[in-house]
Design a protein around this motif. Structure first.
Motif, PDB file in Angstrom:
ATOM      1  N   ALA A 135     -68.420 -13.441 -45.889  1.00 54.17           N
ATOM      2  CA  ALA A 135     -67.275 -14.769 -46.227  1.00 54.17           C
ATOM      3  C   ALA A 135     -66.676 -15.242 -44.758  1.00 54.17           C
ATOM      4  O   ALA A 135     -66.878 -16.819 -44.863  1.00 54.17           O
ATOM      5  CB  ALA A 135     -65.904 -14.033 -46.915  1.00 54.17           C
ATOM      6  N   MET A 136     -66.546 -14.150 -43.594  1.00 50.39           N
ATOM      7  CA  MET A 136     -65.962 -14.611 -41.941  1.00 50.39           C
ATOM      8  C   MET A 136     -67.043 -15.689 -42.050  1.00 50.39           C
ATOM      9  O   MET A 136     -66.238 -16.772 -40.643  1.00 50.39           O
ATOM     10  CB  MET A 136     -65.805 -13.719 -41.512  1.00 50.39           C
ATOM     11  CG  MET A 136     -64.048 -12.019 -42.049  1.00 50.39           C
ATOM     12  SD  MET A 136     -62.842 -13.506 -41.945  1.00 50.39           S
ATOM     13  CE  MET A 136     -63.105 -13.502 -40.135  1.00 50.39           C
ATOM     14  N   GLU A 137     -68.359 -15.289 -41.534  1.00 45.22           N
ATOM     15  CA  GLU A 137     -69.120 -15.478 -40.863  1.00 45.22           C
ATOM     16  C   GLU A 137     -69.430 -17.303 -41.793  1.00 45.22           C
ATOM     17  O   GLU A 137     -69.772 -18.011 -40.969  1.00 45.22           O
ATOM     18  CB  GLU A 137     -70.767 -15.389 -41.259  1.00 45.22           C
ATOM     19  CG  GLU A 137     -71.315 -15.890 -40.197  1.00 45.22           C
ATOM     20  CD  GLU A 137     -72.571 -15.621 -40.104  1.00 45.22           C
ATOM     21  OE1 GLU A 137     -73.980 -15.842 -39.346  1.00 45.22           O
ATOM     22  OE2 GLU A 137     -73.494 -14.225 -40.632  1.00 45.22           O
ATOM     23  N   VAL A 138     -69.350 -17.705 -43.082  1.00 53.00           N
ATOM     24  CA  VAL A 138     -69.405 -18.585 -43.281  1.00 53.00           C
ATOM     25  C   VAL A 138     -67.316 -19.635 -42.982  1.00 53.00           C
ATOM     26  O   VAL A 138     -67.563 -21.029 -43.335  1.00 53.00           O
ATOM     27  CB  VAL A 138     -69.815 -18.532 -45.201  1.00 53.00           C
ATOM     28  CG1 VAL A 138     -69.045 -19.891 -45.802  1.00 53.00           C
ATOM     29  CG2 VAL A 138     -70.722 -17.459 -45.478  1.00 53.00           C
ATOM     30  N   ALA A 139     -66.437 -18.795 -43.726  1.00 56.79           N
ATOM     31  CA  ALA A 139     -66.049 -19.456 -43.047  1.00 56.79           C
ATOM     32  C   ALA A 139     -65.587 -20.109 -41.791  1.00 56.79           C
ATOM     33  O   ALA A 139     -65.278 -21.271 -41.162  1.00 56.79           O
ATOM     34  CB  ALA A 139     -64.284 -18.276 -43.330  1.00 56.79           C
ATOM     35  N   GLU A 140     -65.688 -19.312 -40.599  1.00 60.73           N
ATOM     36  CA  GLU A 140     -65.959 -19.591 -39.251  1.00 60.73           C
ATOM     37  C   GLU A 140     -66.480 -21.483 -38.715  1.00 60.73           C
ATOM     38  O   GLU A 140     -66.147 -22.041 -38.840  1.00 60.73           O
ATOM     39  CB  GLU A 140     -66.429 -18.127 -37.803  1.00 60.73           C
ATOM     40  CG  GLU A 140     -65.647 -17.164 -38.264  1.00 60.73           C
ATOM     41  CD  GLU A 140     -64.775 -17.682 -37.203  1.00 60.73           C
ATOM     42  OE1 GLU A 140     -64.452 -18.586 -37.082  1.00 60.73           O
ATOM     43  OE2 GLU A 140     -64.111 -16.683 -37.201  1.00 60.73           O
ATOM     44  N   ARG A 141     -67.687 -21.170 -40.322  1.00 63.53           N
ATOM     45  CA  ARG A 141     -68.684 -21.943 -39.613  1.00 63.53           C
ATOM     46  C   ARG A 141     -68.060 -23.585 -40.570  1.00 63.53           C
ATOM     47  O   ARG A 141     -68.268 -24.488 -39.805  1.00 63.53           O
ATOM     48  CB  ARG A 141     -70.071 -22.246 -40.605  1.00 63.53           C
ATOM     49  CG  ARG A 141     -71.265 -22.899 -41.084  1.00 63.53           C
ATOM     50  CD  ARG A 141     -71.795 -22.739 -39.503  1.00 63.53           C
ATOM     51  NE  ARG A 141     -72.531 -24.862 -39.167  1.00 63.53           N
ATOM     52  CZ  ARG A 141     -73.050 -25.276 -38.289  1.00 63.53           C
ATOM     53  NH1 ARG A 141     -72.395 -25.054 -37.286  1.00 63.53           N
ATOM     54  NH2 ARG A 141     -73.614 -25.803 -38.090  1.00 63.53           N
ATOM     55  N   ILE A 142     -67.308 -23.324 -41.638  1.00 61.03           N
ATOM     56  CA  ILE A 142     -66.711 -24.477 -42.029  1.00 61.03           C
ATOM     57  C   ILE A 142     -65.451 -24.980 -41.201  1.00 61.03           C
ATOM     58  O   ILE A 142     -65.607 -26.454 -41.293  1.00 61.03           O
ATOM     59  CB  ILE A 142     -66.032 -23.812 -43.615  1.00 61.03           C
ATOM     60  CG1 ILE A 142     -66.643 -23.448 -44.743  1.00 61.03           C
ATOM     61  CG2 ILE A 142     -64.751 -24.371 -44.103  1.00 61.03           C
ATOM     62  CD1 ILE A 142     -66.455 -22.910 -45.984  1.00 61.03           C
ATOM     63  N   ASN A 143     -64.872 -24.045 -40.713  1.00 56.23           N
ATOM     64  CA  ASN A 143     -63.841 -24.256 -39.032  1.00 56.23           C
ATOM     65  C   ASN A 143     -64.598 -25.586 -38.520  1.00 56.23           C
ATOM     66  O   ASN A 143     -64.487 -26.342 -38.150  1.00 56.23           O
ATOM     67  CB  ASN A 143     -63.650 -23.148 -39.181  1.00 56.23           C
ATOM     68  CG  ASN A 143     -62.505 -23.853 -38.205  1.00 56.23           C
ATOM     69  OD1 ASN A 143     -61.731 -24.033 -38.531  1.00 56.23           O
ATOM     70  ND2 ASN A 143     -62.769 -22.676 -36.656  1.00 56.23           N
ATOM     71  N   GLN A 144     -65.915 -24.792 -38.531  1.00 58.64           N
ATOM     72  CA  GLN A 144     -66.628 -25.572 -36.683  1.00 58.64           C
ATOM     73  C   GLN A 144     -66.889 -27.133 -37.724  1.00 58.64           C
ATOM     74  O   GLN A 144     -66.781 -28.030 -36.109  1.00 58.64           O
ATOM     75  CB  GLN A 144     -67.950 -24.837 -36.685  1.00 58.64           C
ATOM     76  CG  GLN A 144     -68.294 -23.776 -35.502  1.00 58.64           C
ATOM     77  CD  GLN A 144     -69.364 -22.967 -35.368  1.00 58.64           C
ATOM     78  OE1 GLN A 144     -70.158 -23.159 -36.360  1.00 58.64           O
ATOM     79  NE2 GLN A 144     -69.266 -21.953 -34.916  1.00 58.64           N
ATOM     80  N   PRO A 188     -61.495 -23.714 -44.000  1.00 54.67           N
ATOM     81  CA  PRO A 188     -62.081 -22.826 -45.452  1.00 54.67           C
ATOM     82  C   PRO A 188     -60.733 -22.795 -46.617  1.00 54.67           C
ATOM     83  O   PRO A 188     -59.563 -22.271 -45.961  1.00 54.67           O
ATOM     84  CB  PRO A 188     -62.146 -21.726 -44.157  1.00 54.67           C
ATOM     85  CG  PRO A 188     -62.079 -21.643 -42.969  1.00 54.67           C
ATOM     86  CD  PRO A 188     -61.365 -23.086 -42.950  1.00 54.67           C
ATOM     87  N   ASP A 189     -61.714 -22.517 -47.411  1.00 50.48           N
ATOM     88  CA  ASP A 189     -60.702 -22.196 -48.953  1.00 50.48           C
ATOM     89  C   ASP A 189     -60.689 -20.922 -49.469  1.00 50.48           C
ATOM     90  O   ASP A 189     -61.215 -20.555 -49.841  1.00 50.48           O
ATOM     91  CB  ASP A 189     -61.113 -23.634 -49.741  1.00 50.48           C
ATOM     92  CG  ASP A 189     -60.525 -23.185 -50.985  1.00 50.48           C
ATOM     93  OD1 ASP A 189     -58.753 -22.552 -50.987  1.00 50.48           O
ATOM     94  OD2 ASP A 189     -60.498 -24.072 -52.026  1.00 50.48           O
ATOM     95  N   PHE A 190     -59.060 -20.243 -49.312  1.00 48.25           N
ATOM     96  CA  PHE A 190     -59.040 -19.078 -49.410  1.00 48.25           C
ATOM     97  C   PHE A 190     -57.507 -18.630 -50.332  1.00 48.25           C
ATOM     98  O   PHE A 190     -57.422 -18.130 -50.868  1.00 48.25           O
ATOM     99  CB  PHE A 190     -58.177 -17.947 -48.276  1.00 48.25           C
ATOM    100  CG  PHE A 190     -60.159 -17.267 -47.603  1.00 48.25           C
ATOM    101  CD1 PHE A 190     -60.140 -16.451 -47.242  1.00 48.25           C
ATOM    102  CD2 PHE A 190     -60.367 -18.765 -46.082  1.00 48.25           C
ATOM    103  CE1 PHE A 190     -61.148 -15.730 -46.543  1.00 48.25           C
ATOM    104  CE2 PHE A 190     -60.890 -17.858 -45.531  1.00 48.25           C
ATOM    105  CZ  PHE A 190     -61.890 -16.481 -45.280  1.00 48.25           C
ATOM    106  N   ASN A 191     -58.032 -20.057 -51.356  1.00 46.02           N
ATOM    107  CA  ASN A 191     -56.642 -20.002 -51.881  1.00 46.02           C
ATOM    108  C   ASN A 191     -57.565 -19.331 -52.962  1.00 46.02           C
ATOM    109  O   ASN A 191     -58.207 -19.760 -53.803  1.00 46.02           O
ATOM    110  CB  ASN A 191     -56.172 -22.002 -52.549  1.00 46.02           C
ATOM    111  CG  ASN A 191     -55.652 -21.679 -53.659  1.00 46.02           C
ATOM    112  OD1 ASN A 191     -55.318 -21.003 -54.033  1.00 46.02           O
ATOM    113  ND2 ASN A 191     -54.963 -22.847 -53.807  1.00 46.02           N
ATOM    114  N   PRO A 192     -56.644 -17.969 -53.553  1.00 43.07           N
ATOM    115  CA  PRO A 192     -57.224 -17.374 -54.460  1.00 43.07           C
ATOM    116  C   PRO A 192     -57.924 -17.776 -56.224  1.00 43.07           C
ATOM    117  O   PRO A 192     -57.948 -18.301 -56.851  1.00 43.07           O
ATOM    118  CB  PRO A 192     -55.545 -16.020 -55.186  1.00 43.07           C
ATOM    119  CG  PRO A 192     -55.448 -16.320 -53.867  1.00 43.07           C
ATOM    120  CD  PRO A 192     -54.902 -17.855 -53.116  1.00 43.07           C
TER     121      PRO A 192
END
Ligand SMILES: [Fe+2]
Ligand SMILES: [Fe+2]
Length: 192
Positions: A92-101, A106-110
């Motif tokens: 999840a962290m790696e994918v979120a970092e890539r979205i940010n890049q 990154p959508d962490f909205n529950p």
């Protein structure tokens, strides 16, 4: 609305697999008609948001299972669930970092998780049902991520390499769950 039949509801870990697969493929199919670079980046971010949701739902499901699994010989299984939860968190962290890049947020909205995820939180009550739910979720992830590796191909090698690394771990997760199922139920589950 829950459109499952009564028979389907008695088999929670086998429901909605078709729906989940269809949802997983949705963005890729849309992607083929957006040839511009900008369109591709936007599409990549959308695809990665659903990968992120998938990974977060996996973190939540494995964490819940790690805490609630009970019964004879559940200790080793709880540890395995906890290890997987940690690895899904890393994904999840790696994918979120890539979205940010890529310029996305990154959508962490529950409240967006279940509609975007290609995996289910699950409803299993027994140890064997938990293992089966996880095995189903891993198989869907493996199938979907293989398609994503092909999709990103040469159009986005960095994202492809990330998905290949994650895919390798998901294949190990599926093997782990399969081995646990055989150990606890004495037989393999047919391909889902
Ligand atoms: Fe993962
Ligand atoms: Fe996994």
């Amino acid at each position: 609305m829950d459109t499952r039949t009564a028979a389907e509801k008695t088999k929670p870990f086998l429901t909605d697999v078709q729906t989940l697969r269809a949802r997983a493929r949705k963005h890729m199919e849309e992607g083929s008609v957006t040839p511009s670079y900008e369109g591709d980046v936007k599409k990549t971010i959308e695809i990665l948001q659903s990968v992120l949701a998938t990974e977060i739902v996996c973190v939540l499901r494995y964490t819940m299972h790690a805490v609630t699994a009970t019964g004879i010989s559940s200790e080793g299984v709880k540890d395995e669930f906890a290890t997987h939860a940690k690895e899904e968190q890393e994904h999840a962290m790696e994918v979120a970092e890539r979205i940010n890049q890529l310029g996305g947020k990154p959508d962490f909205n529950p409240s967006n998780l279940t509609s975007k995820s290609a995996s289910e939180y699950g409803t299993a009550g027994t140890l064997v049902d938990m293992i089966k739910e996880n095995l189903i979720a891993e198989r869907i992830a493996v199938e979907h991520y293989r398609e994503l590796v092909r999709y990103f191909g040469e159009r986005d090698p960095s994202t492809r390499l990330m998905m290949e690394r994650i895919l390798t771990v998901e294949e190990e997760h599926a093997n782990d769950m399969h081995d646990l199922l055989v150990a606890h139920e004495g037989r393999p589950m047919l391909p889902g």
